[in-house]
Design a protein around this motif. Structure first.
Motif, PDB file in Angstrom:
ATOM      1  N   HIS A 107       0.901  -1.229  -0.024  1.00  0.00           N
ATOM      2  CA  HIS A 107      -0.156  -0.046  -0.222  1.00  0.00           C
ATOM      3  C   HIS A 107       0.817   1.194  -0.052  1.00  0.00           C
ATOM      4  N   HIS A 108       1.809   1.262   0.730  1.00  0.00           N
ATOM      5  CA  HIS A 108       2.980   2.491   0.887  1.00  0.00           C
ATOM      6  C   HIS A 108       3.419   2.593  -0.592  1.00  0.00           C
ATOM      7  N   ARG A 109       3.690   1.869  -1.455  1.00  0.00           N
ATOM      8  CA  ARG A 109       4.466   1.922  -2.645  1.00  0.00           C
ATOM      9  C   ARG A 109       3.364   1.831  -3.732  1.00  0.00           C
ATOM     10  N   PHE A 110       2.215   2.008  -3.482  1.00  0.00           N
ATOM     11  CA  PHE A 110       1.043   2.315  -4.457  1.00  0.00           C
ATOM     12  C   PHE A 110       0.987   0.778  -5.519  1.00  0.00           C
ATOM     13  N   MET A 111       1.081  -0.272  -4.811  1.00  0.00           N
ATOM     14  CA  MET A 111       1.364  -1.504  -5.896  1.00  0.00           C
ATOM     15  C   MET A 111      -0.207  -1.584  -6.397  1.00  0.00           C
ATOM     16  N   LEU A 112      -1.377  -1.277  -5.607  1.00  0.00           N
ATOM     17  CA  LEU A 112      -2.461  -1.714  -6.527  1.00  0.00           C
ATOM     18  C   LEU A 112      -2.831  -0.695  -7.479  1.00  0.00           C
ATOM     19  N   GLN A 241     -12.959   7.172   0.044  1.00  0.00           N
ATOM     20  CA  GLN A 241     -12.349   7.538   1.549  1.00  0.00           C
ATOM     21  C   GLN A 241     -11.170   6.377   1.860  1.00  0.00           C
ATOM     22  N   LEU A 242     -11.303   5.287   1.173  1.00  0.00           N
ATOM     23  CA  LEU A 242      -9.981   4.432   1.371  1.00  0.00           C
ATOM     24  C   LEU A 242      -9.500   4.203  -0.034  1.00  0.00           C
ATOM     25  N   SER A 243      -8.109   4.071  -0.129  1.00  0.00           N
ATOM     26  CA  SER A 243      -7.472   3.881  -1.212  1.00  0.00           C
ATOM     27  C   SER A 243      -7.425   2.444  -1.710  1.00  0.00           C
ATOM     28  N   GLY A 244      -7.379   1.453  -0.809  1.00  0.00           N
ATOM     29  CA  GLY A 244      -7.288   0.006  -0.945  1.00  0.00           C
ATOM     30  C   GLY A 244      -7.404  -0.912   0.182  1.00  0.00           C
ATOM     31  N   ALA A 245      -7.491  -2.192  -0.004  1.00  0.00           N
ATOM     32  CA  ALA A 245      -7.715  -3.154   1.111  1.00  0.00           C
ATOM     33  C   ALA A 245      -7.061  -4.309   0.622  1.00  0.00           C
ATOM     34  N   THR A 246      -6.434  -4.599   1.690  1.00  0.00           N
ATOM     35  CA  THR A 246      -5.701  -6.132   1.561  1.00  0.00           C
ATOM     36  C   THR A 246      -6.557  -6.886   2.550  1.00  0.00           C
ATOM     37  N   LEU A 247      -7.155  -7.982   2.262  1.00  0.00           N
ATOM     38  CA  LEU A 247      -7.808  -8.996   2.974  1.00  0.00           C
ATOM     39  C   LEU A 247      -7.645 -10.386   2.919  1.00  0.00           C
ATOM     40  N   ASP A 248      -7.390 -11.105   4.041  1.00  0.00           N
ATOM     41  CA  ASP A 248      -7.009 -12.528   4.131  1.00  0.00           C
ATOM     42  C   ASP A 248      -8.118 -13.452   4.792  1.00  0.00           C
ATOM     43  N   VAL A 249      -9.050 -12.873   5.590  1.00  0.00           N
ATOM     44  CA  VAL A 249     -10.138 -13.344   6.157  1.00  0.00           C
ATOM     45  C   VAL A 249     -11.566 -12.889   5.801  1.00  0.00           C
ATOM     46  N   PHE A 250     -12.401 -13.649   5.740  1.00  0.00           N
ATOM     47  CA  PHE A 250     -13.729 -13.388   5.123  1.00  0.00           C
ATOM     48  C   PHE A 250     -14.892 -13.882   5.967  1.00  0.00           C
ATOM     49  N   ARG A 251     -16.269 -13.319   5.775  1.00  0.00           N
ATOM     50  CA  ARG A 251     -17.188 -13.899   6.611  1.00  0.00           C
ATOM     51  C   ARG A 251     -17.511 -15.262   6.129  1.00  0.00           C
ATOM     52  N   GLN A 252     -17.518 -15.473   4.670  1.00  0.00           N
ATOM     53  CA  GLN A 252     -17.649 -16.728   4.159  1.00  0.00           C
ATOM     54  C   GLN A 252     -16.615 -17.188   3.608  1.00  0.00           C
ATOM     55  N   GLU A 253     -16.090 -18.395   4.146  1.00  0.00           N
ATOM     56  CA  GLU A 253     -14.799 -19.002   3.245  1.00  0.00           C
ATOM     57  C   GLU A 253     -15.143 -20.423   3.018  1.00  0.00           C
ATOM     58  N   TRP A 262     -14.053 -10.306  -5.658  1.00  0.00           N
ATOM     59  CA  TRP A 262     -13.300 -10.994  -6.804  1.00  0.00           C
ATOM     60  C   TRP A 262     -12.715 -10.016  -7.868  1.00  0.00           C
ATOM     61  N   GLU A 263     -13.634  -9.052  -8.098  1.00  0.00           N
ATOM     62  CA  GLU A 263     -13.705  -8.229  -9.349  1.00  0.00           C
ATOM     63  C   GLU A 263     -13.104  -6.678  -9.123  1.00  0.00           C
ATOM     64  N   HIS A 264     -13.005  -6.514  -7.438  1.00  0.00           N
ATOM     65  CA  HIS A 264     -12.880  -4.949  -7.149  1.00  0.00           C
ATOM     66  C   HIS A 264     -11.443  -4.584  -7.634  1.00  0.00           C
ATOM     67  N   PRO A 265     -11.003  -3.422  -8.288  1.00  0.00           N
ATOM     68  CA  PRO A 265      -9.617  -3.106  -8.354  1.00  0.00           C
ATOM     69  C   PRO A 265      -8.926  -2.613  -7.476  1.00  0.00           C
ATOM     70  N   ARG A 266      -9.704  -2.347  -6.397  1.00  0.00           N
ATOM     71  CA  ARG A 266      -8.957  -1.973  -4.994  1.00  0.00           C
ATOM     72  C   ARG A 266      -8.718  -2.909  -3.971  1.00  0.00           C
ATOM     73  N   VAL A 267      -9.155  -3.942  -4.309  1.00  0.00           N
ATOM     74  CA  VAL A 267      -8.676  -4.815  -3.077  1.00  0.00           C
ATOM     75  C   VAL A 267      -7.887  -6.153  -3.525  1.00  0.00           C
ATOM     76  N   PHE A 268      -7.000  -6.314  -2.658  1.00  0.00           N
ATOM     77  CA  PHE A 268      -6.013  -7.710  -3.076  1.00  0.00           C
ATOM     78  C   PHE A 268      -6.464  -8.532  -1.859  1.00  0.00           C
ATOM     79  N   MET A 269      -6.613  -9.831  -2.338  1.00  0.00           N
ATOM     80  CA  MET A 269      -7.217 -10.868  -1.464  1.00  0.00           C
ATOM     81  C   MET A 269      -6.308 -12.167  -1.514  1.00  0.00           C
ATOM     82  N   THR A 270      -6.258 -12.679  -0.451  1.00  0.00           N
ATOM     83  CA  THR A 270      -5.612 -14.184  -0.290  1.00  0.00           C
ATOM     84  C   THR A 270      -6.458 -14.920   0.586  1.00  0.00           C
TER      85      THR A 270
END
Length: 309
Positions: A107-112, A241-253, A262-270
């Motif tokens: 996030h600091h280096r604007f990788m999204l 308001q937010l520039s991006g998000a990294t998410l590793d945990v979810f309500r439904q897995e 899945w398609e959101h350009p400002r979300v990085f997921m694992t």
């Protein structure tokens, strides 16, 4: 002595091999177990079926395969007088710290942004912000949060932390309790959530919290999926308001195939892999605790189920 192993994926053999190597006196059985339940003294588990552990009348301790214990605390039939032990071991801590540091730097280096430019075939520099001009704020100052902050110190970020009760950490501005949360959020440019899931932290990452962060802040959730109001996150990302998000945990897995993340350009997921328990290293923590109990000593890292951690 006998221990029952129940993991979420096929790692039973790896745990059996590791336990046999480090503690051959301990008999191990993998779930499903059709033997005499009274013979089981210990359970090493991840997401056991609700009511499963009450079948074993002589359990002396329940060990969580991971750092989280909400998969056990949510069982209404969990044996009430059997101590639950969370996983605390160097390999698990190192894995989480690696993930947090990587995510903060992304996030600091604007990788999204650069990923979006690559998809659009755009070659353009983005002015960089100095690390000392950004504050990384850690929600949760337990073993994992503290270690991640310590490693982030080398990059010269301003560091802040928030916890339920007062903490003091060298080089970290610490806030605590409801009264300290707003001030903590107001100065945080990259927010990391490493809180346990409790009644107080459920839905904490919501519209109101995002609005208290500086415009353009980023959010990293490696706590629990139940802490994030997913619709509010999408709204905050779409509004800027937010520039991006990294998410590793979810309500439904696993995450449903039609989920907008899945398609959101400002979300990085694992897929819930921020810190993975490796039996060959984690077994030492389990063995040490069993040996302590067999020697009449107190267990380490016992959970207070009423608090949720």
């Amino acid at each position: 002595m006998a221990l029952l192993i129940k993991t979420d994926i096929d790692r039973g053999n790896a745990w059996t091999e590791a336990l046999n190597a480090h503690y051959p006196e301990l008999k191990t059985y993998t779930w499903p177990y059709d033997g005499d339940p009274a013979k089981i003294d210990y359970a090493l588990v991840w997401q056991p079926p609700k009511g499963e552990l009450k079948r074993y009348p002589n359990l002396r301790a329940i060990f969580s395969v991971g750092a989280g214990i909400d998969h056990l605390a949510s069982d209404p039939e969990l044996p009430p007088n059997v101590p639950v032990v969370r996983m605390v071991e160097p390999g698990l801590t190192a894995g989480m710290t690696q993930y947090v540091v990587l995510s903060v730097l992304n996030h600091h280096r604007f990788m999204l942004d650069y990923a979006a430019q690559r998809r659009a075939k755009v070659w353009e520099e983005i002015p960089q912000i100095a690390a000392e001009a950004r504050q990384v704020g850690m929600l949760g100052l337990g073993v994992l949060g503290r270690d991640a902050l310590e490693k982030l110190r080398a990059f010269d970020f301003k560091l802040a932390g928030w916890s339920r009760s007062p903490k003091s950490i060298t080089g970290v501005t610490c806030f605590h309790g409801p009264a300290g949360l707003d001030e903590f959020l107001a100065g945080t440019d990259i927010l990391v959530c490493l809180l346990p899931l409790t009644a107080e932290t459920a839905d904490l990452l919501n519209r109101d919290l995002f609005a208290k962060l500086p415009a353009g802040a980023a959010v990293i959730n490696v706590g629990r999926g139940g802490q994030l109001v997913e619709e509010d996150l999408i709204e905050a990302l779409d509004s800027g308001q937010l520039s991006g998000a990294t998410l590793d945990v979810f309500r439904q897995e696993p995450l449903p195939e039609d989920h907008p993340f899945w398609e959101h350009p400002r979300v990085f997921m694992t897929p819930h892999i921020a810190s993975m328990t490796i039996p060959s290293s984690a077994v030492r923590a389990v063995v040490a605790n069993i040996q302590r109990l067999e020697a009449g000593e107190a267990l380490q890292h016992v959970v207070d189920l009423k608090r949720g951690y």
